[in-house]
Design an enzyme around this catalytic site. Structure first.
Site, PDB file in Angstrom:
ATOM      1  N   ASP A  79       0.857  -1.189   0.000  1.00  0.00           N
ATOM      2  CA  ASP A  79       0.000   0.000   0.000  1.00  0.00           C
ATOM      3  C   ASP A  79       0.888   1.233   0.000  1.00  0.00           C
ATOM      4  O   ASP A  79       2.053   1.173   0.409  1.00  0.00           O
ATOM      5  CB  ASP A  79      -0.911   0.011   1.233  1.00  0.00           C
ATOM      6  CG  ASP A  79      -2.244   0.701   0.970  1.00  0.00           C
ATOM      7  OD1 ASP A  79      -2.233   1.767   0.315  1.00  0.00           O
ATOM      8  OD2 ASP A  79      -3.279   0.181   1.408  1.00  0.00           O
ATOM      9  N   ASP A 105       3.556   2.131  -4.465  1.00  0.00           N
ATOM     10  CA  ASP A 105       2.444   2.656  -5.247  1.00  0.00           C
ATOM     11  C   ASP A 105       2.271   1.758  -6.468  1.00  0.00           C
ATOM     12  O   ASP A 105       3.248   1.506  -7.188  1.00  0.00           O
ATOM     13  CB  ASP A 105       2.760   4.092  -5.673  1.00  0.00           C
ATOM     14  CG  ASP A 105       1.575   4.808  -6.295  1.00  0.00           C
ATOM     15  OD1 ASP A 105       0.813   4.167  -7.046  1.00  0.00           O
ATOM     16  OD2 ASP A 105       1.414   6.015  -6.050  1.00  0.00           O
ATOM     17  N   VAL A 106       1.057   1.281  -6.716  1.00  0.00           N
ATOM     18  CA  VAL A 106       0.852   0.335  -7.819  1.00  0.00           C
ATOM     19  C   VAL A 106       1.044   0.985  -9.184  1.00  0.00           C
ATOM     20  O   VAL A 106       1.075   0.280 -10.205  1.00  0.00           O
ATOM     21  CB  VAL A 106      -0.534  -0.343  -7.751  1.00  0.00           C
ATOM     22  CG1 VAL A 106      -0.648  -1.243  -6.542  1.00  0.00           C
ATOM     23  CG2 VAL A 106      -1.660   0.678  -7.822  1.00  0.00           C
ATOM     24  N   ASN A 154      -6.285  -5.558  -4.922  1.00  0.00           N
ATOM     25  CA  ASN A 154      -7.426  -4.809  -4.397  1.00  0.00           C
ATOM     26  C   ASN A 154      -7.265  -3.294  -4.533  1.00  0.00           C
ATOM     27  O   ASN A 154      -8.249  -2.564  -4.486  1.00  0.00           O
ATOM     28  CB  ASN A 154      -7.614  -5.180  -2.925  1.00  0.00           C
ATOM     29  CG  ASN A 154      -8.589  -4.282  -2.216  1.00  0.00           C
ATOM     30  OD1 ASN A 154      -9.805  -4.397  -2.374  1.00  0.00           O
ATOM     31  ND2 ASN A 154      -8.069  -3.336  -1.426  1.00  0.00           N
ATOM     32  N   TYR A 171     -15.219   5.168 -13.615  1.00  0.00           N
ATOM     33  CA  TYR A 171     -15.042   4.052 -12.680  1.00  0.00           C
ATOM     34  C   TYR A 171     -15.561   2.747 -13.288  1.00  0.00           C
ATOM     35  O   TYR A 171     -14.893   1.706 -13.221  1.00  0.00           O
ATOM     36  CB  TYR A 171     -15.774   4.362 -11.377  1.00  0.00           C
ATOM     37  CG  TYR A 171     -15.624   3.292 -10.319  1.00  0.00           C
ATOM     38  CD1 TYR A 171     -14.418   3.111  -9.650  1.00  0.00           C
ATOM     39  CD2 TYR A 171     -16.687   2.457  -9.992  1.00  0.00           C
ATOM     40  CE1 TYR A 171     -14.271   2.139  -8.684  1.00  0.00           C
ATOM     41  CE2 TYR A 171     -16.551   1.479  -9.014  1.00  0.00           C
ATOM     42  CZ  TYR A 171     -15.344   1.321  -8.368  1.00  0.00           C
ATOM     43  OH  TYR A 171     -15.200   0.350  -7.422  1.00  0.00           O
ATOM     44  N   LYS A 216     -13.537  -0.822 -14.125  1.00  0.00           N
ATOM     45  CA  LYS A 216     -13.901  -2.109 -13.544  1.00  0.00           C
ATOM     46  C   LYS A 216     -14.373  -3.094 -14.611  1.00  0.00           C
ATOM     47  O   LYS A 216     -14.217  -4.318 -14.470  1.00  0.00           O
ATOM     48  CB  LYS A 216     -14.966  -1.920 -12.468  1.00  0.00           C
ATOM     49  CG  LYS A 216     -14.441  -1.184 -11.234  1.00  0.00           C
ATOM     50  CD  LYS A 216     -13.246  -1.917 -10.605  1.00  0.00           C
ATOM     51  CE  LYS A 216     -12.780  -1.245  -9.328  1.00  0.00           C
ATOM     52  NZ  LYS A 216     -11.671  -1.995  -8.661  1.00  0.00           N
ATOM     53  N   ALA A 244     -19.995  -0.577  -0.910  1.00  0.00           N
ATOM     54  CA  ALA A 244     -19.498  -1.115   0.359  1.00  0.00           C
ATOM     55  C   ALA A 244     -19.245   0.014   1.351  1.00  0.00           C
ATOM     56  O   ALA A 244     -18.915   1.149   0.970  1.00  0.00           O
ATOM     57  CB  ALA A 244     -18.224  -1.915   0.136  1.00  0.00           C
ATOM     58  N   THR A 291     -16.976   1.526   3.157  1.00  0.00           N
ATOM     59  CA  THR A 291     -15.527   1.646   3.227  1.00  0.00           C
ATOM     60  C   THR A 291     -15.130   3.109   3.357  1.00  0.00           C
ATOM     61  O   THR A 291     -15.943   4.011   3.131  1.00  0.00           O
ATOM     62  CB  THR A 291     -14.872   1.070   1.955  1.00  0.00           C
ATOM     63  OG1 THR A 291     -15.300   1.870   0.827  1.00  0.00           O
ATOM     64  CG2 THR A 291     -15.251  -0.382   1.748  1.00  0.00           C
TER      65      THR A 291
END
Length: 258
Positions: free
Chosen positions: A40, A56-57, A83, A153, A157, A186, A188
């Site tokens: 993360d 960082d991805v 994720n 978004y 996805k 969700a 979150t």
């Protein structure tokens, strides 16, 4: 009741694992016996007992180094949960090219980078433990249902869903299973931030709850249970699957409440 320890001896990596759904996944994997690394940008919220790897991805070198560090620490890598992701609001006209590139870089290419560097380790693990080696993506109900104000978004996805299916086909004969989980809205930190931006956060939360047939937001722990189930030995015959955890949003069409 004795806790299930079906991940005993297995190494797992969870991206975006320091908050929300990712942290819930990491905690559950730890409870089930896995050795868990959390990748993360900020690792302060990583569950106790997890190996924290700040990366960082969107940085290919950082992802490679983190994945290799997890495999070296655990001796092998068996489970990857991709994720890490970010959100976006608006119609197709509301976000700039720069924002489109930013979201796709995190939500799609972040998974690509993670898989690219994890695959050599997963292949080695699959030689001895086929069926126990897996990649699970956090996708979204937005990949399969048209949601207002979610063009960018949803596009990201939708790409994750297609990526999941393509990877499942590419790697099934290597003993690597690839699936995704499609959460509904969700409860979150990310959704909390969206609500904070609304003109009327209370009304916006009520609207989000009402569009899911169960009448509530999905819990992070509920999504984590689905992720861990797909990654577990109990799902050794499951690959190329999208598992909806959405309170019935995708499949149910209820009459209005009277």
């Amino acid at each position: 009741m004795t806790a299930v320890r079906d991940f005993e001896g297995l190494g797992a990596l969870v991206t975006g694992g320091a908050s929300g759904i990712g942290a819930a996944v990491a905690r559950l994997l730890l409870e089930r016996g896995a050795r868990v690394a959390v990748l993360d940008r900020e690792c302060a919220g990583a569950p106790a007992g997890a190996l924290a790897l700040a990366a960082d991805v969107t940085d290919d070198t950082a992802v490679r180094e983190a994945v290799d560090a997890a495999a070296a620490e655990f001796g092998a890598l068996h489970t990857v949960v991709s994720n890490a992701g970010i959100g976006a609001i608006g119609t197709v006209a509301d976000n700039t090219d720069e924002e489109w590139r930013r979201v796709l870089d995190v939500n799609v290419l972040g998974m690509v980078r993670t898989a690219r560097h994890a695959l050599p380790h997963l292949r080695r693990s699959a030689v001895d433990r086929p069926g126990l080696v897996s990649v699970t993506h956090t996708c979204s109900i937005a990949a399969t249902a048209g949601l207002p104000q979610r063009a960018l978004y949803s596009a990201s996805k939708g790409a994750v869903l297609s990526l999941t299916l393509a990877m499942a086909a590419d790697h099934v004969r290597e003993g690597i299973r690839v699936n995704c989980v499609n959460p509904g809205t969700a409860d979150t930190p990310w959704v909390g931030r969206l609500l904070d931006q609304a003109e009327d956060p209370v009304a916006e939360r009520a609207a989000l709850e009402a569009r899911q047939p169960m009448g509530r937001l999905v819990g992070a722990d509920e999504v984590a249970a689905a992720v861990v189930h797909l990654a577990s030995p109990a799902s050794a015959a499951v690959t190329g699957t999208a598992f909806a955890v959405d309170g019935g949003m995708q499949g149910l069409r209820l009459r209005p409440a009277t």
